[in-house]
Scaffold this active site. Structure first.
Site, PDB file in Angstrom:
ATOM      1  N   VAL A  30      45.868  51.367  27.454  1.00 44.76           N
ATOM      2  CA  VAL A  30      46.225  50.131  27.195  1.00 44.76           C
ATOM      3  C   VAL A  30      46.360  49.598  25.629  1.00 44.76           C
ATOM      4  O   VAL A  30      47.315  48.894  25.506  1.00 44.76           O
ATOM      5  CB  VAL A  30      45.125  49.298  28.095  1.00 44.76           C
ATOM      6  CG1 VAL A  30      45.477  47.661  27.881  1.00 44.76           C
ATOM      7  CG2 VAL A  30      45.176  49.304  29.749  1.00 44.76           C
ATOM      8  N   GLU A 203      41.468  53.571  37.025  1.00 47.08           N
ATOM      9  CA  GLU A 203      40.346  53.537  35.959  1.00 47.08           C
ATOM     10  C   GLU A 203      40.016  55.017  35.633  1.00 47.08           C
ATOM     11  O   GLU A 203      40.277  55.760  36.306  1.00 47.08           O
ATOM     12  CB  GLU A 203      39.219  52.854  36.614  1.00 47.08           C
ATOM     13  CG  GLU A 203      39.391  51.319  37.055  1.00 47.08           C
ATOM     14  CD  GLU A 203      39.757  50.466  36.131  1.00 47.08           C
ATOM     15  OE1 GLU A 203      39.125  50.401  34.941  1.00 47.08           O
ATOM     16  OE2 GLU A 203      40.792  50.135  35.985  1.00 47.08           O
ATOM     17  N   LYS A 218      36.541  41.936  40.306  1.00 48.06           N
ATOM     18  CA  LYS A 218      37.787  40.719  40.101  1.00 48.06           C
ATOM     19  C   LYS A 218      37.649  39.582  41.025  1.00 48.06           C
ATOM     20  O   LYS A 218      37.710  38.459  40.574  1.00 48.06           O
ATOM     21  CB  LYS A 218      39.403  41.539  40.334  1.00 48.06           C
ATOM     22  CG  LYS A 218      39.647  42.306  39.215  1.00 48.06           C
ATOM     23  CD  LYS A 218      40.879  43.204  39.804  1.00 48.06           C
ATOM     24  CE  LYS A 218      41.454  44.214  38.807  1.00 48.06           C
ATOM     25  NZ  LYS A 218      42.180  45.124  39.075  1.00 48.06           N
ATOM     26  N   GLY A 314      48.761  48.785  35.286  1.00 49.94           N
ATOM     27  CA  GLY A 314      49.740  49.685  34.602  1.00 49.94           C
ATOM     28  C   GLY A 314      49.475  49.224  32.989  1.00 49.94           C
ATOM     29  O   GLY A 314      49.351  47.875  32.766  1.00 49.94           O
TER      30      GLY A 314
HETATM   31  N1  HSE Z   1      42.701  50.188  38.156  1.00 55.51           N
HETATM   32  C1  HSE Z   1      43.050  49.007  38.178  1.00 55.51           C
HETATM   33  C2  HSE Z   1      44.000  48.680  39.293  1.00 55.51           C
HETATM   34  C3  HSE Z   1      43.758  48.608  36.804  1.00 55.51           C
HETATM   35  O1  HSE Z   1      44.350  49.523  39.875  1.00 55.51           O
HETATM   36  O2  HSE Z   1      44.275  47.623  39.584  1.00 55.51           O
HETATM   37  C4  HSE Z   1      44.137  46.996  36.834  1.00 55.51           C
HETATM   38  O3  HSE Z   1      42.895  46.173  36.845  1.00 55.51           O
END
Ligand code: HSE
Length: 429
Positions: A30, A203, A218, A314
């Site tokens: 990122v 991740e 989230k 991504g």
């Molecule tokens: N690994 C997370 C996903 C990245 O696939 O949603 C974005 O938060």
């Protein structure tokens, strides 16, 4: 006669873009995408009043070869060296909690605005960091932490009357959706996961994606924002992806339905009903056909439902949202955010009442229906597919399903699975 304006508005005089020195915490997937995009998108950023200048990047190991290393002025492992560079804004792209928390705290305490995509950090310390930012007249933006490529969080945070939400139903993890979509198209679970890792979606430890932990973090952030209530992500009932068999997806398709990685929460009087799980969605459910890495969210509010869909993960989309946050921070007027005081903790966190998609091996459809009915659970549909028998039930509690699953196992049923089944009728968008 009504005079609307006593004085004509001054003509808008274009001013020179402000040079913003970006300090990058992390230069992985990122962080590197942020560095590349800050260069590639220099023109649109300049048009919005910002000329980004990539200052120092703080990394865990400065000796590692990094293609994006040449894009920043220095790469260092030393936090003091990083802060000595006096960044105008810090972009946090380290991930994880401990180091990110210490560095973001230090930046905010110095009055330096921070933008981050780090859902683990915001889920664990969001209230505390926002309060710290307020105390030091700094800004903390985390738009990319949920549905990285769709900017909606900040809009609602700054527009409290846009919708008053009582339930969220969402696909919040791009990796899980990409995996289930690939299995639908014939890949194995292992191939699909490897592909998601290769694309930089997953991740660093992908178990966080596939167990539902990432989506739970989230959901916690969204609950805090829309429900003004705090919960520990670990208390959300969660089901991992790898409990699914390919035949579960095929049996769902026979019923013209899809299985998608769903996070749902509703709240009332301090009690939260939530789950994160692969869920059976009727074909006309608004989230049933989201492909690949696409995320989606339905916010059920008093004036109806608001829906957003778009890329959820991504490096490229995350970098775009982080840099847009930088633009907002650099050009913002003084904006007071709502509800900065610590939100109360939920009094109860449990699973909502839902229908269920039930799988069992070694029992017939009539045995399955009888045993579910003995537990007070009514079947809507029954079918056999390969070695497995499937039922779609009417709404029932998690406790009811657990006790039915125990009875199915006691009667010789194997590979018993129950995942939530959501009806399109209650999710109109
Ligand atoms: N690994 C997370 C996903 C990245 O696939 O949603 C974005 O938060």
């Amino acid at each position: 006669m009504t005079v609307a304006l006593d004085h004509p508005l001054p003509a808008r005089v274009p001013s020179a873009p402000a040079t913003i020195r970006i300090g990058l915490l992390g230069l992985g997937n990122v962080g590197s995408a942020v560095a590349r995009l800050a260069q590639e998108a220099a023109e649109p950023l300049r048009m919005h009043g910002v000329q980004p200048l990539l200052g120092t990047a703080l990394v865990r190991s400065a000796t590692r070869e990094r293609p994006a290393g040449s894009l920043v002025s220095h790469v260092t492992e030393d936090p003091d060296r990083f802060f000595a560079d006096e960044p105008d804004v810090v972009v946090e792209a380290l991930g994880g909690v401990t180091a990110a928390h210490a560095l973001v705290t230090r930046a905010l305490a110095l009055g330096i605005p921070v933008v981050t995509a780090n859902k683990s950090l915001i889920a664990a310390h969001g209230d505390e960091l926002l309060a710290l930012a307020d105390r030091h007249h700094a800004t903390l933006r985390y738009e990319a932490s949920c549905i990285a490529g769709v900017p909606f969080l900040g809009t609602y945070e700054r527009r409290p009357l846009a919708t008053r939400v009582h339930r969220i139903t969402a696909v919040l993890n791009g990796t899980s959706n990409a995996i289930l979509s690939a299995i639908d198209n014939g890949s194995t679970y292992a191939e699909a996961l490897e592909d998601a890792q290769r694309r930089g979606l997953a991740e660093p430890d992908p178990s966080s994606d596939v167990t539902g932990a990432d989506a739970a973090q989230k959901l916690t952030i969204l609950l805090r924002l829309f429900g003004q209530v705090r919960i520990d992500p670990a208390t959300i009932p969660s089901t991992p992806l790898d409990v699914l068999y390919p035949s579960d997806l095929e049996a769902s398709a026979d019923w013209k339905a899809r299985i998608k990685p769903i996070a749902q929460a509703s709240w009332r009087h301090g009690a939260v009903h939530a789950f994160v799980a692969p869920a059976f969605l009727a074909a006309d459910h608004p989230l049933a056909n989201l492909p690949d890495v696409t995320n989606g969210i339905i916010l059920d509010g008093i004036d109806g439902a608001h829906c957003f869909t778009g890329p959820g993960a991504g490096p490229a989309v995350t970098a775009a949202t982080l840099l847009d946050d930088v633009v907002e921070v650099a050009t913002e007027r003084t904006v007071r955010h709502r509800a900065r005081e610590a939100a109360p903790c939920a009094t109860v966190v449990d699973h909502p009442l839902t229908g269920w998609f039930v799988r069992v091996e070694a029992l017939t459809t009539s045995e399955l229906a009888d045993m579910l009915m003995s537990a007070g659970i009514w079947c809507d549909r029954l079918a056999s597919h390969g070695n497995c028998t499937y039922a779609l039930t009417l709404p029932a509690t998690l406790e009811g399903l657990r006790s039915a699953a125990g009875a199915l196992r006691a009667a010789g049923g194997r590979a018993v699975l129950a995942i939530p089944a959501l009806d399109a009728a209650e999710a109109a968008c």
